[in-house]
Design an enzyme around this catalytic site. Structure first.
Site, PDB file in Angstrom:
ATOM      1  N   HIS A 222       0.704  -1.336   0.138  1.00  0.00           N
ATOM      2  CA  HIS A 222      -0.015   0.033  -0.040  1.00  0.00           C
ATOM      3  C   HIS A 222       0.850   1.343   0.140  1.00  0.00           C
ATOM      4  O   HIS A 222       0.287   2.365   0.427  1.00  0.00           O
ATOM      5  CB  HIS A 222      -1.060  -0.130   1.197  1.00  0.00           C
ATOM      6  CG  HIS A 222      -1.924  -1.275   1.242  1.00  0.00           C
ATOM      7  ND1 HIS A 222      -1.770  -2.328   1.971  1.00  0.00           N
ATOM      8  CD2 HIS A 222      -2.975  -1.441   0.423  1.00  0.00           C
ATOM      9  CE1 HIS A 222      -2.645  -3.331   1.693  1.00  0.00           C
ATOM     10  NE2 HIS A 222      -3.437  -2.668   0.794  1.00  0.00           N
ATOM     11  N   HIS A 405      -5.899   8.856   4.342  1.00  0.00           N
ATOM     12  CA  HIS A 405      -6.760   8.970   5.108  1.00  0.00           C
ATOM     13  C   HIS A 405      -7.627  10.499   4.979  1.00  0.00           C
ATOM     14  O   HIS A 405      -9.007  10.593   4.782  1.00  0.00           O
ATOM     15  CB  HIS A 405      -6.115   8.858   6.623  1.00  0.00           C
ATOM     16  CG  HIS A 405      -7.506   9.617   7.546  1.00  0.00           C
ATOM     17  ND1 HIS A 405      -8.348   8.625   8.095  1.00  0.00           N
ATOM     18  CD2 HIS A 405      -7.917  10.694   8.270  1.00  0.00           C
ATOM     19  CE1 HIS A 405      -9.412   9.021   8.621  1.00  0.00           C
ATOM     20  NE2 HIS A 405      -8.881  10.359   9.108  1.00  0.00           N
TER      21      HIS A 405
END
Length: 591
Positions: A222, A405
């Site tokens: 990721h 995020h």
């Protein structure tokens, strides 16, 4: 001069458009999942066959959608870039391929995936559909050998998925498919290195960079920074490093044959992979191992990352049989052809249900800004707050995680606001607020995905459910404090974090305590909420002094995050502050 974005597509439409292209190109093998962000094998569902459903965030092609087809996975659930798909999407996709013999879920061991797929499994169980789960935990850099259950899943996904798909294809029952999949995972080990970072869609700068002349060891898929930075080496020495990391960790039980995958992470030239593999092959033979049908190429990528990983799976007769079994998917084919080969349906022949946007909430632009009552107005202010701070939240997340995020919470809050506006709520009673928050929480979890999406979704739905039980009465500070307290318990139960672990729970716990203190003081709703939001802001700031204990940041070494506030606690504080301002303005107007 500003650097150009590294992908050709708007990040808001990236997932939908690349899936459209994949299905158009490989319609002979795969089709869209009805009303879901998922891809189905054209051979599924099949009566009496276990349905193997894999999934994860996009950005890893061929994983996950590229390994759907006969002999491998029956379906893949697709999340946004580096973000787990939501429980709603996993549930819908699994339902679409259930053939009556049960569903086998398999995915990498990441908090968001575990939460969302787990919730989907519970929903299937409530409808009488049995499921099992095989977590992939092959990455030796992300946990010690005596705690393999904490490791994340990386390129070893491919070996585990291949074994699961072949077992289901030969007609094994659900328990047997799960058992052989667990065995494959137990036998699989991976270690990787990165030479340069990757770039998220729409971004002009990489998620992280690697200093020239160095490389990162133990990276994830990721875009997380590696565990350690070392000087660069040539291909021969790199092969030695990879093999040395894995040989001591290989499990017993094989017969000397070993499945080998040298995996490129997105922009490593194939020629470099082959040069490296030549030395890997020599080293394995020297160690008394016989490479069995080795694979060199891109199987589990990380957008445009430069790097590679080595995966080994010692074989026995059963694993070798399943590994060698034929399959046909967009990203990998092996053995005999399948009867599905052909042109597939023309785009205009695809059912309308397979072309609809499968989101829970409508597009925000199609909703009425004045609808949804006070809850929708509060959520709109919260959306504006995180949108303003999106880049900051991404930078905080990139310190020890994947940096998404900011994008994720904004995407989730857009869904939440749209759902609240179309929920039918119109006032400020407990029933109205509860109804809007219930809809908003479901939509947030679906739109955001990932661990944050699941946790924020539970926060809103649990708060909403508690408030809705009060009916057509005014929302009191005491009722809100009780509802938020119940929501905090639900968040803790789902995510496993507690105050002090450097997560959103730090901010949420402070907010809950602040609400209860305000009730004791006899504060009015707006004043008490505003004071509690200030407590949450302070708690979020204080997380800078903590080490991450749970989640992806903890796997990378929790001390790396010290000095930076937790992104989840920070986004929560921004949103609570914005909601407090809405309530204060309403109170002043009504005074």
């Amino acid at each position: 001069m500003t650097a150009p974005a590294r992908t050709l597509t708007d990040p808001a439409t990236f997932k939908a458009r690349w899936v459209d292209g994949l299905v158009a190109a490989y319609s002979r093998t795969v089709r869209r999942a009805p009303d879901a962000f998922g891809v189905l094998s054209r051979a599924a569902p099949r009566d009496g066959k276990v349905a193997v459903v894999i999934g994860g965030g996009c950005g890893h092609y061929p994983a996950f959608a590229g390994v759907v087809g006969p002999g491998l996975a029956d379906a893949a659930v697709i999340g946004d870039v580096f973000t787990s798909p939501s429980a709603e999407q996993a549930y819908r996709t699994a339902k679409a391929v259930d053939g009556g013999a049960g569903v086998l879920f398999s995915y990498g061991n990441y908090a968001g995936d575990v939460m969302h797929f787990g919730l989907a499994a519970r929903r299937l169980a409530a409808e009488g559909i049995e499921s099992r789960t095989v977590l992939v935990t092959d990455d030796v850099a992300s946990g010690p050998d005596d705690r393999r259950e904490t490791r994340r899943g990386v390129a070893g996904d491919f070996f585990v998925f291949k074994v699961l798909g072949a077992a289901a294809e030969r007609g094994d029952d659900l328990a047997t498919v799960a058992a052989v999949g667990e065995h494959a995972n137990d036998m699989t080990r991976t270690f990787g290195v990165a030479f340069d970072g990757c770039t998220l869609p729409g971004q002009r700068e990489p998620l992280f960079t690697v200093e020239p002349g160095t490389m990162e060891l133990g990276l994830g898929i990721h875009g997380e920074p590696g565990m350690r930075t070392v000087d660069s080496v040539d291909a021969h020495e790199l092969a030695d490093l990879l093999v040395d990391q894995l040989l001591d960790q290989l499990p017993d039980g094989g017969d000397g044959r070993v499945a080998v995958l040298l995996n490129g992470l997105g922009s490593t030239p194939y020629e470099d992979l082959f040069v490296t593999y030549g030395r890997v092959h020599e080293r394995l033979l020297a160690a008394g191992l016989r490479p069995h049908r080795p694979e060199v190429g891109e199987f589990v990528t990380s957008m445009d990352m430069a790097g590679l990983s080595l995966t080994l799976m010692p074989l026995d007769d059963e694993l070798a049989e399943l590994y060698d079994a034929p399959c046909e998917t967009p990203g990998f084919r092996l053995g005999a052809g399948w009867s599905l080969a052909g042109d597939g349906p023309a785009p205009d022949d695809v059912p309308e249900a397979e072309r609809r946007t499968p989101s829970v909430a409508p597009p925000l632009s199609e909703t009425d800004p004045g609808a949804g009552g006070v809850a929708a107005a509060a959520l709109t202010a919260a959306l504006e707050a995180v949108t303003e701070h999106e880049d900051e939240l991404g930078r905080l997340d990139a310190v020890a995680a994947d940096g998404d995020h900011g994008q994720g919470i904004v995407r989730g809050m857009r869904g939440a606001v749209a759902a609240a506006r179309t929920s039918g709520a119109s006032g400020d009673t407990a029933a109205d607020v509860g109804t809007a928050l219930l809809a908003a929480g479901t939509a947030l979890a679906d739109a955001a995905g990932g661990a944050s999406g699941a946790l924020y979704g539970v926060l809103l739905t649990e708060t909403g459910g508690q408030l809705a039980a009060h009916g057509d009465t005014a929302v009191t500070l005491a009722a809100l404090a009780d509802a938020v307290g119940a929501a905090q318990s639900a968040v803790t139960d789902l995510g496993g974090a507690k105050p002090g672990d450097k997560t959103m729970v730090d901010g949420l716990a402070a907010f809950t305590a602040g609400l209860r203190a305000a009730v004791e003081r006899g504060d009015a709703l707006a004043a008490g909420f505003t004071a509690a939001a200030a407590d949450a802001r302070q708690a979020a700031a204080d997380t800078a002094d903590l080490d991450a204990v749970v989640g992806r940041a903890a796997r990378l070494g929790g001390e790396r995050s010290r000095g930076s506030a937790d992104p989840g606690a920070t986004s929560l504080a921004y949103m609570l502050t914005a909601v407090g301002e809405v309530l204060a303005a309403r109170a002043e107007k009504e005074a």
